[in-house]
Design an enzyme around this catalytic site. Structure first.
Site, short mmCIF file in Angstrom:
data_model
loop_
_atom_site.label_atom_id
_atom_site.label_comp_id
_atom_site.label_asym_id
_atom_site.label_seq_id
_atom_site.Cartn_x
_atom_site.Cartn_y
_atom_site.Cartn_z
N TRP A 81 45.50 -6.96 33.91
CA TRP A 81 45.54 -6.49 32.39
C TRP A 81 46.91 -8.19 32.31
CZ3 TRP A 81 45.76 -2.82 36.03
CH2 TRP A 81 44.80 -2.02 35.30
N HIS A 115 47.18 -1.42 27.78
CA HIS A 115 46.75 0.04 27.93
C HIS A 115 47.30 1.48 27.02
CE1 HIS A 115 47.42 0.20 32.49
NE2 HIS A 115 47.92 -0.45 31.96
N ARG A 142 45.53 -7.61 24.17
CA ARG A 142 45.89 -8.51 25.98
C ARG A 142 45.22 -9.70 25.92
NH1 ARG A 142 41.31 -4.19 29.09
NH2 ARG A 142 42.66 -3.00 29.19
N GLN A 151 42.74 2.43 22.78
CA GLN A 151 42.17 3.43 23.74
C GLN A 151 42.56 3.96 22.99
OE1 GLN A 151 43.69 1.68 27.48
NE2 GLN A 151 42.01 -0.05 27.57
N VAL A 201 44.55 5.68 39.48
CA VAL A 201 44.21 6.63 40.12
C VAL A 201 42.97 6.36 41.64
CG1 VAL A 201 43.63 6.94 37.69
CG2 VAL A 201 41.69 5.18 38.94
N ALA A 245 42.72 11.16 35.24
CA ALA A 245 43.58 10.73 33.61
C ALA A 245 41.83 9.73 33.55
CB ALA A 245 44.27 9.85 34.45
C1 FA5 Z 1 41.90 0.56 31.34
O1 FA5 Z 1 42.53 -0.77 30.66
C2 FA5 Z 1 42.92 1.58 31.96
N1 FA5 Z 1 43.70 1.86 31.48
C3 FA5 Z 1 41.34 2.78 31.88
C4 FA5 Z 1 41.73 3.74 32.30
C5 FA5 Z 1 43.10 4.96 32.36
C6 FA5 Z 1 41.30 4.03 34.78
C7 FA5 Z 1 43.02 6.53 33.40
C8 FA5 Z 1 41.58 5.19 34.85
C9 FA5 Z 1 42.73 6.34 34.68
P1 FA5 Z 1 40.33 -1.26 31.26
O2 FA5 Z 1 40.70 -2.56 31.63
O3 FA5 Z 1 38.90 -1.03 31.61
O4 FA5 Z 1 40.66 0.26 31.96
O5 FA5 Z 1 39.95 -0.84 29.43
C10 FA5 Z 1 39.62 0.77 29.09
C11 FA5 Z 1 38.62 0.69 28.96
O6 FA5 Z 1 39.26 -0.34 27.14
C12 FA5 Z 1 37.19 -0.71 28.79
O7 FA5 Z 1 36.09 0.61 29.30
C13 FA5 Z 1 36.75 -0.76 27.82
O8 FA5 Z 1 35.75 0.56 26.58
C14 FA5 Z 1 37.92 -0.87 26.61
N2 FA5 Z 1 38.32 -2.47 26.88
C15 FA5 Z 1 39.23 -3.01 28.19
N3 FA5 Z 1 39.02 -4.64 27.32
C16 FA5 Z 1 38.51 -4.45 26.15
C17 FA5 Z 1 38.52 -5.47 25.28
N4 FA5 Z 1 39.32 -6.54 25.13
N5 FA5 Z 1 37.67 -4.84 24.43
C18 FA5 Z 1 37.58 -4.50 23.54
N6 FA5 Z 1 37.92 -2.61 24.54
C19 FA5 Z 1 38.17 -3.24 25.77
#
Ligand code: FA5
Length: 352
Positions: free
Chosen positions: A160, A181, A207, A221, A264, A320
């Site tokens: 992140w 997130h 981000r 999110q 997780v 989660a």
């Molecule tokens: C997370 O942010 C974790 N907090 C998710 C999580 C929660 C995992 C609870 C386990 C348990 P990640 O970085 O993959 O994970 O982001 C989650 C979702 O946010 C992605 O699958 C995507 O749909 C969305 N996402 C991530 N980065 C971006 C971005 N730069 N622009 C738009 N959507 C995004």
């Protein structure tokens, strides 16, 4: 003669003023003026007749007549102002309105596509018994990382890219950030309540990363969290399958793959098959030829996280997930670039 002339001047003034108050447009005012004050008007005719009176009477009645004339002229001017201030439609204006022209469209506001899809997503989970909570966008390192099993120096912090707030505490650290997130709400909620927990957290995240067709630097999110006795991975899969069915219908395919998130264990990500090429185009800019678009990360809540908030890990388990509403809107509506959402182009926004 002079007395009856004086009486007729007074009577005429009263009648004229009463009539004047009934008038509502410029044309009626003009008719009234001609009727009383015009060259052959009633008052003018009376005043002209004064020449037949003797000098004394002429002076007396003449003064009365001039006062009446001034009163009517003032009244006329005042009524004219009242009519234009009240915005009463002038007859002349009415004649200029072409009722055969098409009406002007009334521009109304509408909900942003992200808001619409956020509501659809949260509605799907509310129907499954989840409640909605919200949390702060400016967050502490403590909740965004530490409580999620990501201590200082942990390599997973690189997952992140963080926008830090320019605030330095007494120990010389920068502990405040724009949340990367919605997962910090897991710890915040569990700290404040005992299981059973079943909730979703919609909200904005930030981000420090380059943008492309599927990545924005600020996006949304929806976090999901369920903790209770006896919750298993099957509950996680069942909940997310049902969610995908409600949002995309039965036709779209869903894929789970192993993934790593420090908070997780085990961790997965869930993808939907690519709406654009359905896996047939190796150069597809949406799925980059893989045929799948990742929409969420998920997993069973790590015992470290449960212990950090004081939950009994012998008794409670939970799952989660964190999903991306913009990616979901892209899939639902066939949007080929996430940057359309926040470029404020009305040609895009008016389609929803
Ligand atoms: C997370 O942010 C974790 N907090 C998710 C999580 C929660 C995992 C609870 C386990 C348990 P990640 O970085 O993959 O994970 O982001 C989650 C979702 O946010 C992605 O699958 C995507 O749909 C969305 N996402 C991530 N980065 C971006 C971005 N730069 N622009 C738009 N959507 C995004």
């Amino acid at each position: 003669m002079s007395q009856s002339t004086a009486q007729s001047i007074e009577g005429l003034t009263q009648t004229a003023l009463t009539e004047l108050l009934q008038l509502e447009n410029a044309e009626a005012l003009e008719q009234w003026r001609v009727h009383y004050l015009g060259r052959r008007g009633e008052l003018t005719t009376i005043l002209r007749g004064l020449s037949q009176l003797d000098l004394e009477q002429r002076r007396e009645v003449g003064a009365l007549g001039n006062r009446a004339k001034a009163t009517l002229e003032e009244g006329l001017e005042r009524r004219g102002q009242e009519i234009s201030e009240a915005g009463l439609v002038q007859v002349a204006d009415l004649e200029r309105i072409d009722v055969t022209l098409p009406g002007r469209p009334i521009t109304t506001g509408r909900l942003h596509p992200t808001t619409q899809v956020l509501r659809e997503i949260t509605d799907a989970f509310v129907a499954m018994g989840f409640s909605i909570v919200e949390g702060p966008e400016v967050e502490w390192d403590h909740y965004n990382f530490e409580m999620l099993n990501i201590p200082q120096g942990h390599p997973a912090r690189d997952m992140w890219n963080t926008l830090w707030v320019d605030y330095v505490n007494e120990e010389g650290q920068r502990p405040m950030l724009l949340r990367t997130h919605t997962s910090p709400m897991q710890a915040r909620v569990m700290e404040s309540m005992e299981p059973p927990v079943r909730l979703v957290v919609p909200g904005k995240v930030y981000r420090y990363e380059a943008t492309d067709a599927t990545h924005e630097w600020h996006f949304h999110q929806v976090e999901g969290l369920a903790v209770d006795e006896g919750i298993t991975f099957a509950d996680l899969k069942g909940t997310l399958y049902e969610f995908a069915r409600q949002i995309f219908g039965a036709r779209r395919q869903v894929r789970f793959r192993c993934d790593y998130f420090p908070f997780v264990e085990p961790g997965v990500d869930m993808s939907i098959d690519c709406f654009s090429c359905e896996g047939t185009d190796s150069g597809c800019r949406i799925c980059r030829g893989s045929g799948w678009i990742e929409i969420l990360g998920a997993g069973m809540v790590h015992p470290y996280v449960l212990r950090a908030v004081g939950y009994d890990t012998e008794k409670y388990t939970g799952f989660a997930f964190g999903l991306g509403p913009e990616r979901i809107a892209m899939l639902k509506y066939g949007i080929d670039d996430i940057r359309h959402f926040y470029s404020n182009d009305l040609r895009f926004l008016r389609q929803f």
